[in-house]
Design a protein around this motif. Structure first.
Motif, short mmCIF file in Angstrom:
data_model
loop_
_atom_site.label_atom_id
_atom_site.label_comp_id
_atom_site.label_asym_id
_atom_site.label_seq_id
_atom_site.Cartn_x
_atom_site.Cartn_y
_atom_site.Cartn_z
N ASP A 37 0.90 -1.55 0.31
CA ASP A 37 0.14 -0.43 -0.06
C ASP A 37 0.72 1.39 -0.21
O ASP A 37 1.33 0.99 0.74
CB ASP A 37 -0.79 -0.24 1.64
CG ASP A 37 -2.35 1.34 1.27
OD1 ASP A 37 -1.77 2.23 1.84
OD2 ASP A 37 -2.84 1.07 0.88
N LEU A 38 0.62 1.76 -0.74
CA LEU A 38 1.35 3.68 -1.46
C LEU A 38 1.43 3.97 0.52
O LEU A 38 2.24 4.49 0.57
CB LEU A 38 1.31 4.16 -2.20
CG LEU A 38 1.80 3.22 -3.69
CD1 LEU A 38 1.50 4.25 -5.30
CD2 LEU A 38 3.46 3.50 -3.81
N LEU A 39 0.01 4.25 0.31
CA LEU A 39 0.17 5.47 1.34
C LEU A 39 0.77 5.14 2.79
O LEU A 39 1.20 5.89 3.69
CB LEU A 39 -1.23 5.82 1.99
CG LEU A 39 -1.59 6.61 0.11
CD1 LEU A 39 -3.07 7.16 -0.06
CD2 LEU A 39 -0.58 7.53 -0.20
N THR A 40 0.09 3.79 2.96
CA THR A 40 0.87 3.10 4.73
C THR A 40 2.52 3.37 4.42
O THR A 40 3.47 3.50 5.65
CB THR A 40 0.66 1.95 5.06
OG1 THR A 40 -1.15 2.42 4.42
CG2 THR A 40 0.82 1.59 6.11
N ALA A 41 3.33 2.98 3.18
CA ALA A 41 4.58 2.54 3.46
C ALA A 41 4.75 4.01 3.62
O ALA A 41 5.93 4.28 3.99
CB ALA A 41 4.76 2.03 2.37
N ALA A 42 4.09 4.80 2.50
CA ALA A 42 4.67 6.24 2.39
C ALA A 42 4.75 6.85 4.25
O ALA A 42 5.70 7.62 4.50
CB ALA A 42 4.55 7.38 1.55
N GLU A 43 3.42 6.54 4.75
CA GLU A 43 3.72 6.95 6.16
C GLU A 43 4.78 6.48 7.14
O GLU A 43 5.09 6.92 8.23
CB GLU A 43 2.39 6.81 6.27
CG GLU A 43 1.91 7.52 8.40
CD GLU A 43 0.05 6.64 8.72
OE1 GLU A 43 0.71 6.37 9.96
OE2 GLU A 43 -0.13 6.55 7.70
N PHE A 44 4.74 4.83 6.67
CA PHE A 44 5.65 4.33 8.04
C PHE A 44 7.53 5.27 7.81
O PHE A 44 7.96 5.00 8.30
CB PHE A 44 6.03 3.15 7.21
CG PHE A 44 7.34 2.17 7.81
CD1 PHE A 44 7.44 1.53 8.91
CD2 PHE A 44 8.58 2.08 6.93
CE1 PHE A 44 8.78 1.00 9.54
CE2 PHE A 44 9.81 2.02 7.79
CZ PHE A 44 9.56 0.56 8.59
N PHE A 45 8.15 5.19 5.98
CA PHE A 45 9.05 6.03 5.29
C PHE A 45 9.32 7.41 6.54
O PHE A 45 9.94 8.06 6.18
CB PHE A 45 9.07 5.42 4.45
CG PHE A 45 9.90 4.30 4.02
CD1 PHE A 45 11.56 3.69 4.26
CD2 PHE A 45 8.97 3.11 3.58
CE1 PHE A 45 11.71 2.78 4.60
CE2 PHE A 45 9.05 2.62 3.35
CZ PHE A 45 10.51 1.68 3.51
N ARG A 46 8.08 7.92 6.54
CA ARG A 46 7.82 9.22 6.95
C ARG A 46 8.46 9.36 8.60
O ARG A 46 9.11 10.19 8.51
CB ARG A 46 7.37 10.27 6.63
CG ARG A 46 7.14 10.44 5.18
CD ARG A 46 5.87 11.98 4.64
NE ARG A 46 4.19 11.50 4.81
CZ ARG A 46 3.72 11.17 3.73
NH1 ARG A 46 4.05 10.95 2.91
NH2 ARG A 46 2.12 10.09 4.38
N SER A 47 8.04 8.13 8.44
CA SER A 47 8.23 8.35 10.27
C SER A 47 9.92 8.01 10.84
O SER A 47 10.14 8.90 11.84
CB SER A 47 6.92 7.03 10.90
OG SER A 47 6.07 7.20 11.02
N VAL A 48 10.54 6.99 9.82
CA VAL A 48 12.00 6.47 9.63
C VAL A 48 12.34 8.26 9.76
O VAL A 48 13.87 8.39 9.75
CB VAL A 48 11.90 5.63 9.10
CG1 VAL A 48 13.54 5.58 9.06
CG2 VAL A 48 11.37 5.00 9.06
N GLY A 49 11.93 8.80 9.14
CA GLY A 49 12.20 10.92 8.55
C GLY A 49 13.34 10.86 7.10
O GLY A 49 13.35 11.93 6.89
N PHE A 50 12.57 10.15 6.45
CA PHE A 50 12.12 10.06 4.62
C PHE A 50 10.98 11.82 4.81
O PHE A 50 10.31 11.83 4.76
CB PHE A 50 11.92 9.48 3.97
CG PHE A 50 12.16 8.60 3.56
CD1 PHE A 50 13.40 8.22 2.85
CD2 PHE A 50 12.62 7.27 4.17
CE1 PHE A 50 14.17 7.00 2.18
CE2 PHE A 50 14.07 6.42 4.49
CZ PHE A 50 14.64 6.49 3.21
#
Length: 129
Positions: free
Chosen positions: A13-26
């Protein structure tokens, strides 16, 4: 000459994955025109491209690897300190990633790993100066 790295990964899922990686610092979220992928930025030379599985398969010409049974790659990224390594991995785990054990100090480098929410394996490391 500056070389920019693009890490391309299939995700459920693009949006869920993007949210995860933003949490890491992307940062950011630049979708492709057809909305089958989106680009996130870690820094000026490291970009992350997240693709829905069918788009990734079309791009690569092969089936997406089942991350529950095999690894297609380990993404390793160096940071400026041991504390930053711990912070990034702790953030990934807090966002739903899987920790891969305690940090490893081998002398020349300190490393910790995790698997993201789609099972891709990552390592953050600090190289001793």
């Amino acid at each position: 000459m500056t070389i920019t790295t693009f890490i391309n990964l299939p995700v459920r899922d693009l949006l869920t994955a993007a949210e995860f990686f933003r949490s890491v610092g992307f940062t950011g979220e630049r979708p492709t025109a057809d909305a089958t992928a989106l680009q996130l930025t870690l820094n000026e030379t490291t970009q992350l491209m997240l693709h829905i599985a069918s788009s990734f398969e079309e791009y690569t010409g092969v089936a997406v690897t089942d991350t529950t049974t095999s690894r297609e790659v380990i993404v390793g990224l160096a940071t400026d300190s041991r504390e930053r390594v711990d912070d990034l991995v702790d953030r990934a785990v807090a966002a739903g990633g899987e920790a891969l054990g305690p940090g490893r100090d081998t002398g020349p480098f300190y490393m910790r790993g995790f698997r993201d929410i789609d099972g891709h394996q990552w390592s953050f490391l600090h190289l001793a100066g």
